[in-house]
Structure formats: structure tokens, C-alpha cells
Design a protein around this motif. Structure first.
Motif, PDB file in Angstrom:
ATOM      1  N   PRO A 262      25.281  20.159 -14.195  1.00 29.29           N
ATOM      2  CA  PRO A 262      24.393  19.120 -13.639  1.00 29.29           C
ATOM      3  C   PRO A 262      24.287  17.868 -14.496  1.00 29.29           C
ATOM      4  CG  PRO A 262      23.384  21.272 -13.400  1.00 29.29           C
ATOM      5  CD  PRO A 262      24.609  21.472 -14.249  1.00 29.29           C
TER       6      PRO A 262
ATOM      7  N   ARG B 245      15.231  16.635 -11.702  1.00 27.16           N
ATOM      8  CA  ARG B 245      16.323  17.433 -11.160  1.00 27.16           C
ATOM      9  C   ARG B 245      16.466  17.120  -9.674  1.00 27.16           C
ATOM     10  NH1 ARG B 245      14.310  22.246 -11.944  1.00 27.16           N
ATOM     11  NH2 ARG B 245      15.206  22.517 -14.024  1.00 27.16           N
TER      12      ARG B 245
ATOM     13  N   THR C  95      23.489  20.186  -7.851  1.00 26.09           N
ATOM     14  CA  THR C  95      22.305  19.854  -8.628  1.00 26.09           C
ATOM     15  C   THR C  95      22.701  18.867  -9.713  1.00 26.09           C
ATOM     16  OG1 THR C  95      21.281  22.008  -8.237  1.00 26.09           O
ATOM     17  CG2 THR C  95      20.488  20.756 -10.130  1.00 26.09           C
TER      18      THR C  95
ATOM     19  N   VAL D  16      20.942  16.195 -12.875  1.00 29.28           N
ATOM     20  CA  VAL D  16      19.738  15.876 -13.640  1.00 29.28           C
ATOM     21  C   VAL D  16      19.866  14.473 -14.205  1.00 29.28           C
ATOM     22  CG1 VAL D  16      19.158  18.252 -14.233  1.00 29.28           C
ATOM     23  CG2 VAL D  16      20.678  16.960 -15.731  1.00 29.28           C
TER      24      VAL D  16
END
Length: 351
Positions: free
Chosen positions: A270, A305, A317, A319
């Protein structure tokens, strides 16, 4: 070796490649009735290494530790300590100490008496015993707590007493069975640094069991990852995080996105994914860019997130650190169309 991914460069990076093997487990198997807890496990731990057995509950890591300690006997296989076969020896005949999660301190004894107990049972002279207790308490930064009782200490301090009681015996190998599991998050993070500092100072081989990936990545020289009673990968923290051997490891050690591209599977972490409003240019050439739609945005303090649906339906996903106010635009942005981008070399192909 049962298809285990071995990365010997890990010990070279840790400066331990030339150290002798102090613990060797060869072809060890252990069954409880119809359940195979440990299934032909092989591993080698070098002197001075901080070696972690990592895996989910029931994966075989704790049973392996108990076999090395002598609390359990293998159904087959060999366990060696410093080159000697100890497979059939009881725990008290192995130059090993174990630190448990519950610390197992004697409540009626002082801290110093708890630490001295093992030395006294071995008949160590009184003056030497006193010196070694003082030194062990200094190492764990409890030199001024010798007269206190365990009930007068915090959880972290009791954990240090348990550690001092083990290292005062100067074992060749110290086994640690999830010793930080009972501590709260902040204290657990503090103790991770303390354990690594202490291990470097005492120069004892640590064999550490945990299901906590952060603990393993933070402290270890090498990590053996267990699943269904077998070791599925051995490597440095960087190895197992950046180059997982399979999808299980990719998902268990941190968070991973599994992408299917051109008939192949790739891991994409991520933090490697960049996210920006639709139409905004990224500041680096050569990025792979795809359009997507935010399904969920979760504020986690230091970062946010995002779960993003790509055009082909794949959910990833990503971040993003909350280092400026522009992040606020996405916090309640479910349904917003965005672009995500990553460098092609951030993809790691799964075999």
C-alpha cells in the motif's frame, strides 16, 4: 528443504554469516493424536543472532520452540545445540533459558531474589551470585529495584525481571515465547527497542516466538515464517516484506495488494501506491497510472488508508501520510474518482 525460500544474504547483511550454527533443527516432526503440529521443520540459527519464529496461531512456531527447549519430545528428527545432539535431553540439561509471556515470578521474593534463584540452585558462590545479579539488573535498567516485590512493579518492569532472571545464567540460547503479549501497545513498542538493545549487549542468541509482524520486523536479524506446521520462508525482515514467497506471506506480513496482470500475480504494498485527484500530474516520470474510485477512506492519525476500486474491478489499498491539509479532501471522499500510480519495479511477482 521442503521448498522453503532461503535467503542467506540475510545473515550476511546482519554481519553473522561467518558465525557458527548454535541451534540446528533437522527434519523435526511432532503430532498430537491426529494433528500434525510441526511437519518436518528444518532451521539453523547462528551464534549471536536475533532469530524470530513468526506465524499465526496454530502454525507450529511455539511447538517448535518447546521442542528446542526440551519441554516436548519430537516424534522424529534431530535437535542440536552447539553441535551436540540434545534431542532426548531434558530441559535442565540443555544450556538454554526460556522467558514466558506470564514471566512466572515468585511473588514472595524480591526482584533480586527472583533473579538470583537460578544461580543459587546451581550452587554459584554467594559473592559471584551477587555480582551477576547486579550486572543483570543493570542491563535491564532495574538496578535500583532489587528490593521491590513483583507486585510493586509495572508490567514492563516485571517483563524485564523475567529477562534478567534468564540472562543472569548466561545461556548459549535464550528462548522467548511471546514475552510482550500481555503489554499494552505503547509499552510493547518501547520493549521491542529494549530487547534489541539488551540482546546486542549480552551477545546471547535470541530465539523469539511471536504472531506480531511488527515485532518480528522491528527486532529480527532473520525471520522464519510458519504456516500449517511448516516453515514457508526464511529471510531478513526486508526479504520477507519486500519479496514474499507466496500470497500467504504477502498477506500475513503487513498488508498487500495482489494484482493479476498478463496472466501473472504481483504483490504491491500500500505504501508504494500514490494517489491524486483525477487529472493531476504526478511528479515522477515512468509511473504506471490507472484511474480508480475511492470506496473507503479511513483516518488513522499519521496517515489515511484508502480502498480504491480500479477500472477492471480490482480493489487496492493505498496509504497516504497526513503531512499536509490536502489529505482532508479525501477523508470523506467515498465515490470520488482519483488516479493511482506506482513504479513498475515496486511490483514483485509471486511464483
Amino acid at each position: 528443504m521442503n521448498g522453503i525460500v532461503q535467503q542467506q544474504v540475510g545473515t550476511e547483511e546482519a554481519g553473522l554469516a561467518e558465525e557458527p550454527v548454535i541451534v540446528r533443527v533437522s527434519g523435526v516432526k511432532k503430532k498430537y493424536r491426529d494433528v500434525t503440529a510441526v511437519d518436518h521443520v528444518d532451521l539453523e540459527v547462528r551464534r549471536g543472532e536475533f532469530y524470530t519464529l513468526l506465524g499465526p496461531s496454530g502454525s507450529g512456531k511455539t511447538t517448535t520452540l518447546r521442542l528446542i527447549a526440551g519441554f516436548e519430545k519430537p516424534d522424529q528428527g534431530l535437535i542440536e545445540l552447539n553441535g551436540a545432539d540434545v534431542t532426548k535431553l531434558p530441559p535442565y540439561d540443555r544450556d538454554i533459558n526460556t522467558v514466558f509471556q506470564d514471566y512466572a515470578l515468585f511473588p514472595h521474593m524480591s526482584v533480586a531474589e527472583n533473579v538470583a534463584y537460578g544461580l543459587q540452585t546451581k550452587g554459584v558462590p554467594k559473592d559471584e551470585c551477587k555480582e551477576r545479579v547486579i550486572e543483570a539488573l543493570r542491563m535491564v535498567r532495574l538496578q535500583n529495584f532489587g528490593e521491590r516485590k513483583p507486585a510493586e512493579l509495572s508490567g514492563g518492569q516485571r517483563q524485564r525481571v523475567g529477562l534478567a532472571r534468564a540472562i543472569v545464567n548466561r545461556p548459549k540460547v535464550l528462548l522467548l515465547d511471546e514475552p510482550l503479549g500481555a503489554l499494552d501497545l505503547k509499552l510493547r513498542q518501547e520493549m521491542q527497542s529494549e530487547l534489541k538493545r539488551i540482546q546486542a549487549e549480552v551477545k546471547i542468541t535470541f530465539l523469539y516466538v511471536t504472531h506480531d509482524q511488527e515485532e518480528a520486523l522491528t527486532m529480527s536479524d532473520r525471520i522464519a515464517i510458519f504456516n500449517h506446521g511448516r516453515i514457508v520462508q526464511i529471510g531478513t525482515p526486508t526479504d520477507v516484506y519486500e519479496k514474499p514467497a507466496d500470497a500467504f506471506i504477502a498477506s500475513f506480513v503487513g498488508t498487500s495488494n495482489i494484482l493479476h496482470r498478463h496472466g501473472k500475480r504481483f504483490v504491491l504494498r500500500p505504501e508504494k501506491i500514490r494517489i491524486a485527484p483525477l487529472g493531476q500530474l504526478f511528479d515522477e516520470a515512468g509511473l504506471h497510472v490507472e484511474d480508480g474510485r475511492i470506496l473507503e477512506a479511513i483516518y488513522v492519525g499519521m496517515f489515511t488508508r484508502y480502498v480504491v476500486a480500479l477500472a477492471d474491478g480490482t480493489e487496492v489499498t493505498a496509504v497516504r501520510q497526513n503531512f499536509d491539509r490536502t489529505t482532508a479532501r479525501f477523508r470523506d471522499a467515498a465515490g470520488t474518482t482519483v488516479q493511482v500510480a506506482w513504479r513498475p519495479d515496486n511490483l514483485f511477482e509471486l511464483q
